[in-house]
Write an enzyme that holds these catalytic residues in place. Structure first.
Site, PDB file in Angstrom:
ATOM      1  N   GLY A 298       0.778  -1.233   0.000  1.00 29.79           N
ATOM      2  CA  GLY A 298       0.000   0.000   0.000  1.00 29.79           C
ATOM      3  C   GLY A 298       0.811   1.286   0.000  1.00 29.79           C
ATOM      4  O   GLY A 298       0.421   2.271  -0.613  1.00 29.79           O
TER       5      GLY A 298
ATOM      6  N   GLU B 206       3.567   4.402   6.065  1.00 27.08           N
ATOM      7  CA  GLU B 206       2.328   3.614   5.901  1.00 27.08           C
ATOM      8  C   GLU B 206       1.348   4.349   4.983  1.00 27.08           C
ATOM      9  O   GLU B 206       1.361   5.572   4.903  1.00 27.08           O
ATOM     10  CB  GLU B 206       1.658   3.411   7.269  1.00 27.08           C
ATOM     11  N   ASP B 207       0.485   3.581   4.339  1.00 20.55           N
ATOM     12  CA  ASP B 207      -0.544   4.196   3.497  1.00 20.55           C
ATOM     13  C   ASP B 207      -1.673   4.755   4.358  1.00 20.55           C
ATOM     14  O   ASP B 207      -2.060   5.912   4.235  1.00 20.55           O
ATOM     15  CB  ASP B 207      -1.094   3.196   2.463  1.00 20.55           C
TER      16      ASP B 207
ATOM     17  N   ASP C 210      -5.790   2.526  10.200  1.00 26.92           N
ATOM     18  CA  ASP C 210      -7.221   2.274  10.358  1.00 26.92           C
ATOM     19  C   ASP C 210      -7.468   1.845  11.807  1.00 26.92           C
ATOM     20  O   ASP C 210      -7.570   2.682  12.697  1.00 26.92           O
ATOM     21  CB  ASP C 210      -7.608   1.207   9.329  1.00 26.92           C
TER      22      ASP C 210
ATOM     23  N   LYS D  92      -7.514   7.205   9.680  1.00 24.25           N
ATOM     24  CA  LYS D  92      -8.957   7.022   9.878  1.00 24.25           C
ATOM     25  C   LYS D  92      -9.178   6.852  11.380  1.00 24.25           C
ATOM     26  O   LYS D  92      -9.407   5.751  11.874  1.00 24.25           O
ATOM     27  CB  LYS D  92      -9.371   5.716   9.170  1.00 24.25           C
TER      28      LYS D  92
ATOM     29  N   PHE E 192     -14.318   3.070   3.028  1.00 20.35           N
ATOM     30  CA  PHE E 192     -13.228   2.287   2.444  1.00 20.35           C
ATOM     31  C   PHE E 192     -12.687   3.056   1.247  1.00 20.35           C
ATOM     32  O   PHE E 192     -13.418   3.317   0.291  1.00 20.35           O
ATOM     33  CB  PHE E 192     -13.679   0.888   2.039  1.00 20.35           C
ATOM     34  N   VAL E 193     -11.415   3.418   1.327  1.00 19.36           N
ATOM     35  CA  VAL E 193     -10.823   4.256   0.278  1.00 19.36           C
ATOM     36  C   VAL E 193      -9.822   3.471  -0.569  1.00 19.36           C
ATOM     37  O   VAL E 193      -9.191   2.528  -0.086  1.00 19.36           O
ATOM     38  CB  VAL E 193     -10.151   5.513   0.882  1.00 19.36           C
TER      39      VAL E 193
ATOM     40  N   ASP F 204      -5.658  -0.409  -2.081  1.00 18.41           N
ATOM     41  CA  ASP F 204      -6.363  -1.364  -2.937  1.00 18.41           C
ATOM     42  C   ASP F 204      -7.638  -1.888  -2.310  1.00 18.41           C
ATOM     43  O   ASP F 204      -7.876  -1.746  -1.106  1.00 18.41           O
ATOM     44  CB  ASP F 204      -5.470  -2.582  -3.201  1.00 18.41           C
TER      45      ASP F 204
ATOM     46  N   ARG G  38      -4.973   0.313  -7.130  1.00 20.74           N
ATOM     47  CA  ARG G  38      -3.766   0.970  -6.605  1.00 20.74           C
ATOM     48  C   ARG G  38      -3.252   2.030  -7.575  1.00 20.74           C
ATOM     49  O   ARG G  38      -2.596   2.980  -7.176  1.00 20.74           O
ATOM     50  CB  ARG G  38      -2.649  -0.064  -6.391  1.00 20.74           C
TER      51      ARG G  38
HETATM   52  P1  IMP Z   1      -5.151  -1.453  10.397  1.00 21.56           P
HETATM   53  O1  IMP Z   1      -4.338  -2.575  10.947  1.00 21.56           O
HETATM   54  O2  IMP Z   1      -6.627  -1.686  10.591  1.00 21.56           O
HETATM   55  O3  IMP Z   1      -4.734  -0.081  10.884  1.00 21.56           O
HETATM   56  O4  IMP Z   1      -5.005  -1.499   8.830  1.00 21.56           O
HETATM   57  C1  IMP Z   1      -3.874  -1.082   8.185  1.00 21.56           C
HETATM   58  C2  IMP Z   1      -3.848  -1.560   6.749  1.00 21.56           C
HETATM   59  O5  IMP Z   1      -5.144  -1.957   6.270  1.00 21.56           O
HETATM   60  C3  IMP Z   1      -3.435  -0.434   5.859  1.00 21.56           C
HETATM   61  O6  IMP Z   1      -2.021  -0.369   5.766  1.00 21.56           O
HETATM   62  C4  IMP Z   1      -4.106  -0.759   4.563  1.00 21.56           C
HETATM   63  O7  IMP Z   1      -3.285  -1.613   3.782  1.00 21.56           O
HETATM   64  C5  IMP Z   1      -5.371  -1.496   4.956  1.00 21.56           C
HETATM   65  N1  IMP Z   1      -6.530  -0.586   4.972  1.00 21.56           N
HETATM   66  C6  IMP Z   1      -7.166  -0.059   6.035  1.00 21.56           C
HETATM   67  N2  IMP Z   1      -8.172   0.749   5.674  1.00 21.56           N
HETATM   68  C7  IMP Z   1      -8.176   0.742   4.315  1.00 21.56           C
HETATM   69  C8  IMP Z   1      -8.962   1.413   3.329  1.00 21.56           C
HETATM   70  O8  IMP Z   1      -9.886   2.203   3.588  1.00 21.56           O
HETATM   71  N3  IMP Z   1      -8.638   1.138   2.040  1.00 21.56           N
HETATM   72  C9  IMP Z   1      -7.634   0.296   1.669  1.00 21.56           C
HETATM   73  N4  IMP Z   1      -6.867  -0.327   2.561  1.00 21.56           N
HETATM   74  C10 IMP Z   1      -7.121  -0.103   3.876  1.00 21.56           C
END
Ligand code: IMP
Length: 199
Positions: A62, A117-118, A121, A149, A170-171, A177, A183
């Site tokens: 990402g 990081e992208d 969440d 987020k 969801f973006v 992706d 992507r």
């Molecule tokens: P977390 O562990 O829930 O913080 O998720 C982190 C990873 O989930 C990110 O690095 C993304 O690869 C993926 N992710 C979380 N939210 C989104 C979204 O809205 N779109 C796409 N990928 C996401």
């Protein structure tokens, strides 16, 4: 050169997800907005890390596009390495189970580390990564994320450099992706829930 006003339409792709502009509910961040903010982040990081020779760790896949653009805005000596961790697959929610699929190529002992990081969440992935990196005797570790987020956080994590806050949608695009698709879109957009069976 596609812009937000001139829709970007990828050619048809194989597989069971066929990305198209019609899958995008709205454009949240235009290529121009992203470029401006990434330049600001690069300038800030270059200032903060003057004389520290930091190593950027981009989290694949990402953050590939964000890190490529961010690194070109860094004006001090630095290096770049990659880690790949398990993703959601075709899910849109984090399982909280993180696996390292590709580790760093070089030792980061005694280095100043910036995780790239992208999107943050739930924070579960970053939490795991921070523990993993701190266990390698680094001089310091900070995080640069394009998107945050905060409404979905399940664990407290400190993110030092944030590009943009986004709502609980969801973006996709600019590296992000759904099922490995989208992507390549040059903007960040909200994916229509019908595409992933949400809402
Ligand atoms: P977390 O562990 O829930 O913080 O998720 C982190 C990873 O989930 C990110 O690095 C993304 O690869 C993926 N992710 C979380 N939210 C989104 C979204 O809205 N779109 C796409 N990928 C996401």
């Amino acid at each position: 050169m596609p812009t937000s006003s001139q829709p970007f339409r990828p050619h048809s792709l194989d597989g069971d997800v066929h990305p198209s502009e019609a899958d995008v509910e709205s454009i949240l961040l235009s290529p121009e907005q992203i470029a401006t903010r990434v330049a600001e982040m690069g300038a800030q990081i270059s200032h903060d890390y003057e004389g520290k020779d930091p190593v950027f760790i981009a989290v694949l896949v990402g953050a590939a596009i964000f890190s490529a653009d961010l690194l070109r805005q860094i004006t001090i000596p630095c290096s770049l390495d990659f880690m790949a961790i398990s993703s959601y697959g075709k899910e849109t929610r984090s399982s909280g189970v993180v696996r390292v699929m590709k580790d760093l190529d070089e030792s980061i002992e005694s280095r100043h580390v910036i995780i790239v990081e992208d999107i943050i969440d739930t924070g579960l992935t970053l939490n795991y990564l921070l523990d993993n990196i701190r266990n390698r005797n680094v001089a310091s570790v900070r995080v640069a994320a394009l998107l945050d987020k905060p409404s979905r956080r399940l664990t407290k994590v400190d993110v030092d450099y944030i590009g943009f806050e986004v709502p609980d949608e969801f973006v996709i695009g600019y590296g992000l992706d759904f099922a490995q698709r989208y992507r390549n879109f040059p903007y960040v957009g909200v994916l229509r829930p019908e595409v992933y069976g949400g809402k």
